[in-house]
Design a protein around this motif. Structure first.
Motif, PDB file in Angstrom:
ATOM      1  N   ASN B  67      51.737  34.259  55.309  1.00  0.00           N
ATOM      2  CA  ASN B  67      51.373  35.549  54.758  1.00  0.00           C
ATOM      3  C   ASN B  67      51.440  35.485  53.237  1.00  0.00           C
ATOM      4  N   ALA B  68      50.333  35.849  52.583  1.00  0.00           N
ATOM      5  CA  ALA B  68      50.267  35.739  51.132  1.00  0.00           C
ATOM      6  C   ALA B  68      51.180  36.741  50.431  1.00  0.00           C
ATOM      7  N   LEU B  69      51.605  37.788  51.149  1.00  0.00           N
ATOM      8  CA  LEU B  69      52.442  38.812  50.517  1.00  0.00           C
ATOM      9  C   LEU B  69      53.930  38.539  50.700  1.00  0.00           C
ATOM     10  N   GLY B 303      52.011  43.697  39.929  1.00  0.00           N
ATOM     11  CA  GLY B 303      51.923  44.911  40.742  1.00  0.00           C
ATOM     12  C   GLY B 303      50.505  45.173  41.222  1.00  0.00           C
ATOM     13  N   PRO B 304      49.549  45.288  40.273  1.00  0.00           N
ATOM     14  CA  PRO B 304      48.158  45.496  40.689  1.00  0.00           C
ATOM     15  C   PRO B 304      47.625  44.361  41.561  1.00  0.00           C
ATOM     16  N   PHE B 305      48.040  43.138  41.252  1.00  0.00           N
ATOM     17  CA  PHE B 305      47.616  41.972  42.033  1.00  0.00           C
ATOM     18  C   PHE B 305      48.053  42.138  43.493  1.00  0.00           C
ATOM     19  N   PHE B 306      49.309  42.503  43.667  1.00  0.00           N
ATOM     20  CA  PHE B 306      49.883  42.727  44.998  1.00  0.00           C
ATOM     21  C   PHE B 306      49.113  43.808  45.750  1.00  0.00           C
ATOM     22  N   LEU B 307      48.860  44.903  45.041  1.00  0.00           N
ATOM     23  CA  LEU B 307      48.165  46.036  45.651  1.00  0.00           C
ATOM     24  C   LEU B 307      46.749  45.640  46.074  1.00  0.00           C
ATOM     25  N   LEU B 311      45.342  45.777  49.860  1.00  0.00           N
ATOM     26  CA  LEU B 311      44.273  46.686  50.267  1.00  0.00           C
ATOM     27  C   LEU B 311      42.983  45.969  50.632  1.00  0.00           C
ATOM     28  N   TRP B 312      42.621  44.957  49.842  1.00  0.00           N
ATOM     29  CA  TRP B 312      41.311  44.339  50.052  1.00  0.00           C
ATOM     30  C   TRP B 312      41.385  42.880  50.449  1.00  0.00           C
ATOM     31  N   ARG B 314      42.363  41.271  53.144  1.00  0.00           N
ATOM     32  CA  ARG B 314      42.488  40.861  54.545  1.00  0.00           C
ATOM     33  C   ARG B 314      41.866  39.488  54.815  1.00  0.00           C
ATOM     34  N   ALA B 315      40.667  39.307  54.270  1.00  0.00           N
ATOM     35  CA  ALA B 315      39.989  38.033  54.508  1.00  0.00           C
ATOM     36  C   ALA B 315      40.587  36.913  53.658  1.00  0.00           C
ATOM     37  N   SER B 316      40.993  37.269  52.442  1.00  0.00           N
ATOM     38  CA  SER B 316      41.398  36.209  51.528  1.00  0.00           C
ATOM     39  C   SER B 316      42.835  35.748  51.757  1.00  0.00           C
ATOM     40  N   ARG B 317      43.623  36.553  52.458  1.00  0.00           N
ATOM     41  CA  ARG B 317      45.002  36.133  52.691  1.00  0.00           C
ATOM     42  C   ARG B 317      45.024  34.846  53.516  1.00  0.00           C
ATOM     43  N   GLY B 318      44.091  34.765  54.455  1.00  0.00           N
ATOM     44  CA  GLY B 318      43.849  33.498  55.117  1.00  0.00           C
ATOM     45  C   GLY B 318      44.945  32.988  56.025  1.00  0.00           C
TER      46      GLY B 318
END
Lengths: 260, 322
Positions: B67-69, B303-307, B311-312, B314-318
């Motif tokens: 998970n990228a987060l 912060g903005p990077f995380f957000l 939010l957007w 889903r595909a790039s988290r991979g």
């Protein structure tokens, strides 16, 4: 002569529920066992136990005469390879890189892949007809292509036993047929020992040499594949009526019968 | 797209430029030798170590949780380390073992406790959704933060100020002593993570598959959790909790050099070092002569990077399994 895989009075609990109640069977070297049974019969639990991922609560599982708990993960991987159910896991590696990961158990910690590794990976991709998309990302492939890549990666492991979880689930008819043909070929001409969990009783009977049917954590049937496709056995295993069709061209096909 | 080795070389070059910039920008003429060797060089060294260690920790957590987060900062390991360090600053006693200051040991202890919490959570349920994991991390983080505030509130004014300033995260040091404090933690952690690259590759695909390919999954995970605790504890004790380095750098790395840790690990280590040194230079000169804590700069970017990812992405988290 004990089997290559010898399961003796295997008991597995999940939490406080006993899922397998003393299962005993063997798979000979070069055998092809299809494990079938209704949902919740314990098929996957059995597979997980044979993989050595969950220790038995009682009984033993032996690979080549030695209990599986006495093997290291690396040693298990050299004897036994696994093709998980195609579950849409996102694999960002290219096909070739992913198949190369199958060589983990054979490679030194810091050694780059040597010529043998490359050759074995190439062979595994040739055998599964995945070489044509070697450079593509696994996540970009269709379900049928992915399944072949996962089989290729398992073959690169060069184990003598191949375990598969629902290898034809989610595949269209053509890819189901291709996968079945590949597995039969690996078993019959390459001498690979195969254990396959499946819901597809026709696939089980046509691919497997033997069928093991579980019901409520016990063995309901274990015998040659030809003997499995009979209305009585099927009804006993699945608890619904069946009809078995025997077309003039040969073979046998089971279909759900009318409810009586 | 250039190959991974070219990109890693480019990051290395960026790092050299970042170091040069950090050392030379706004270097006063008078007593510049003194400032360079007593202040700038130690500060850059600390930034390099901290950036590399934090990025490597983030990379390891992202791979383990697929998970990228999921990073030590978002899952509460940094706040655990902070609590350990804050408690030590508040305490009346001082310890030192093998030349390592007690505050580092206390932060390490805090990091280990929070890592064990995270580890326990992952064992509780095999299929943890991203949302559950992150919420658990946020909850852990909140609890530790409130305990830190409590610690700070009950301290005397000097300690309270010191803890408060340190909590903002900064690299403003004088002399090499802080660098020596971080060095052993960074070396042990980075070495452990780099040796386990192939295992990380397989863990990303899935723990069950990794195990059947021959990885001793539990043993490897314990080693990785240990390495991350060491790095986060060692860095946090000296620099305070600096967030988002471990989130941003490996994520960009995955996009650029791919998921292979053979490439991703060197990219993250070099890129993390460069990123933190650049952020620190910005923190130093942005509204000079006032210096901003570097943690606020990384947070402003992160912060903005995380957000955006949340939010957007889903595909790039991979990594998602479903």
């Amino acid at each position: 002569m004990p089997g290559l895989i010898q399961v003796e009075r295997l008991v597995v609990r999940r939490g406080d529920r006993e899922v397998l109640h003393g299962v005993t069977f063997a798979v000979e070297r070069g055998g092809f066992l299809a494990v079938v049974g209704p949902n919740g019969a314990g098929k996957t639990t059995l597979l997980v136990a044979i993989l050595g991922l969950a220790p038995p609560d009682a009984g033993t599982i032996a690979l080549a005469g030695r209990p599986i708990q006495r093997y290291s993960r690396r040693e298990v991987a050299r004897r036994l390879s696994y093709v998980p159910q195609s579950d849409g896991r996102a694999v960002s590696f290219s096909v070739e890189e992913f198949v190369l990961l199958g060589r983990y158990a054979h490679r030194g910690r810091f050694a780059p892949p040597d010529r043998d590794d490359r050759r074995i990976v190439r062979d595994a991709m040739d055998l599964t007809a995945t070489g044509t998309f070697a450079e593509r990302a696994v996540s970009s492939l269709s379900g049928g292509e992915r399944q072949k890549v996962f089989i290729a990666a398992a073959l690169a492991q060069q184990a003598d036993i191949l375990l598969l979880d629902e290898p034809t689930a989610f595949l269209d008819p053509r890819h189901q047929r291709d996968t079945a043909a590949l597995l039969r070929d690996l078993n019959r001409t390459r001498g690979l020992t195969v254990v396959m969990v499946t819901h597809d009783f026709n696939l089980a009977a046509h691919c497997g040499r033997d069928v093991l049917a579980l019901r409520d954590g016990r063995i309901a049937f274990h015998g040659p594949a030809e003997a499995f496709l009979t209305p009585d056995v099927l009804e006993d295993v699945y608890n619904v009526p069946f009809e078995v069709l025997r077309p003039p061209a040969g073979g046998a096909w089971a279909a759900l019968g009318e409810n009586r | 797209m250039p190959g991974p080795n070219t990109l890693i070389a480019a990051v290395a070059l960026t790092l050299v430029l970042a170091i040069a910039g950090a050392l030379l920008i706004d270097l006063p003429i008078e007593s510049r030798h003194e400032i360079l060797w007593r202040i700038r060089v130690p500060r850059v060294c600390l930034g390099l170590l901290a950036g590399a260690a934090l990025a490597a920790s983030g990379m390891a957590f992202q791979a383990m949780f697929r998970n990228a987060l999921a990073t030590p900062y978002t899952l509460g390991v940094s706040s655990g380390a902070s609590l350990g360090a804050a408690l030590y600053m508040r305490a009346a006693f001082r310890v030192e073992a093998a030349g390592i200051d007690g505050v580092s040991l206390a932060a390490l202890g805090g990091a280990v406790v929070s890592t064990m919490l995270v580890y326990g959570l992952t064992r509780l349920s095999r299929a943890f959704s991203t949302a559950t994991l992150l919420l658990a991390g946020v909850a852990t983080s909140f609890s530790f933060t409130s305990l830190i505030l409590l610690t700070q509130y009950t301290s005397d004014v000097t300690t309270s100020f010191r803890v408060g300033r340190w909590l903002m995260g900064g690299l403003e040091v004088v002399g090499f002593e802080p660098v020596w404090q971080v060095l052993p933690f960074a070396i042990v952690g980075l070495a452990t993570v780099s040796v386990l690259g192939r295992e990380l590759d397989l863990l990303v695909v899935g723990e069950d598959l990794a195990a059947t390919r021959g990885v001793s999954v539990e043993q490897v995970k314990r080693l990785l959790f240990f390495a991350v605790s060491i790095m986060v504890g060692g860095v946090t004790a000296v620099c305070g909790p600096i967030g988002f380095v471990g989130l941003i750098v490996p994520h960009i790395g995955r996009r650029l050099v791919g998921g292979h840790h053979r490439f991703l690990a060197p990219f993250s280590v070099l890129g993390g070092a460069a990123f933190l040194v650049v952020c620190d230079t910005v923190a130093r000169v942005a509204i000079a002569p006032v210096e901003v804590p570097v943690g606020s700069i990384t947070a402003l970017v992160g912060g903005p990077f995380f957000l955006t990812l949340l939010l957007w992405g889903r595909a790039s988290r991979g990594f998602e399994t479903s």
